[in-house]
Write a protein that holds these residues in place. Structure first.
Motif, PDB file in Angstrom:
ATOM      1  N   PRO A  44       0.387   4.328   3.561  1.00 40.14           N
ATOM      2  CA  PRO A  44      -0.845   5.111   3.511  1.00 40.14           C
ATOM      3  C   PRO A  44      -1.986   4.550   4.374  1.00 40.14           C
ATOM      4  CG  PRO A  44      -0.602   3.840   1.517  1.00 40.14           C
ATOM      5  CD  PRO A  44       0.665   3.661   2.294  1.00 40.14           C
ATOM      6  N   TYR A  45      -1.899   3.323   4.848  1.00 41.76           N
ATOM      7  CA  TYR A  45      -3.006   2.776   5.620  1.00 41.76           C
ATOM      8  C   TYR A  45      -3.127   3.416   7.000  1.00 41.76           C
ATOM      9  CZ  TYR A  45       0.677  -0.212   7.596  1.00 41.76           C
ATOM     10  OH  TYR A  45       1.820  -0.673   8.191  1.00 41.76           O
ATOM     11  N   ASN A  46      -2.192   4.277   7.397  1.00 38.81           N
ATOM     12  CA  ASN A  46      -2.309   5.006   8.664  1.00 38.81           C
ATOM     13  C   ASN A  46      -3.211   6.235   8.542  1.00 38.81           C
ATOM     14  OD1 ASN A  46      -0.687   3.279  10.110  1.00 38.81           O
ATOM     15  ND2 ASN A  46       1.174   4.430   9.684  1.00 38.81           N
ATOM     16  N   ASP A  47      -3.523   6.645   7.321  1.00 36.64           N
ATOM     17  CA  ASP A  47      -4.356   7.834   7.079  1.00 36.64           C
ATOM     18  C   ASP A  47      -5.802   7.417   6.820  1.00 36.64           C
ATOM     19  OD1 ASP A  47      -2.060   9.340   7.303  1.00 36.64           O
ATOM     20  OD2 ASP A  47      -1.646   9.225   5.147  1.00 36.64           O
TER      21      ASP A  47
END
Length: 50
Positions: A44-47
């Motif tokens: 989720p850290y790409n969003d």
């Protein structure tokens, strides 16, 4: 598990060590080139939005 792999590698001890090192390098490269990039797309850290 490691004993199983060690017993199934053919050849004398120096050949077994070389083959075992090649197997370790192959697993490392597979993880770095295929598995970790695939997993990073699921994290989720790409969003990030600011």
């Amino acid at each position: 598990m490691y004993g199983f792999i060690w017993r199934h590698i053919p050849g004398p001890r120096p050949v077994k060590i070389l083959v075992a090192l090649l197997l370790l390098v192959a697993v490392f490269l597979l993880l770095m080139e295929v598995v970790y990039p695939w997993v990073s797309t699921l994290m989720p850290y790409n969003d990030v939005s600011v």
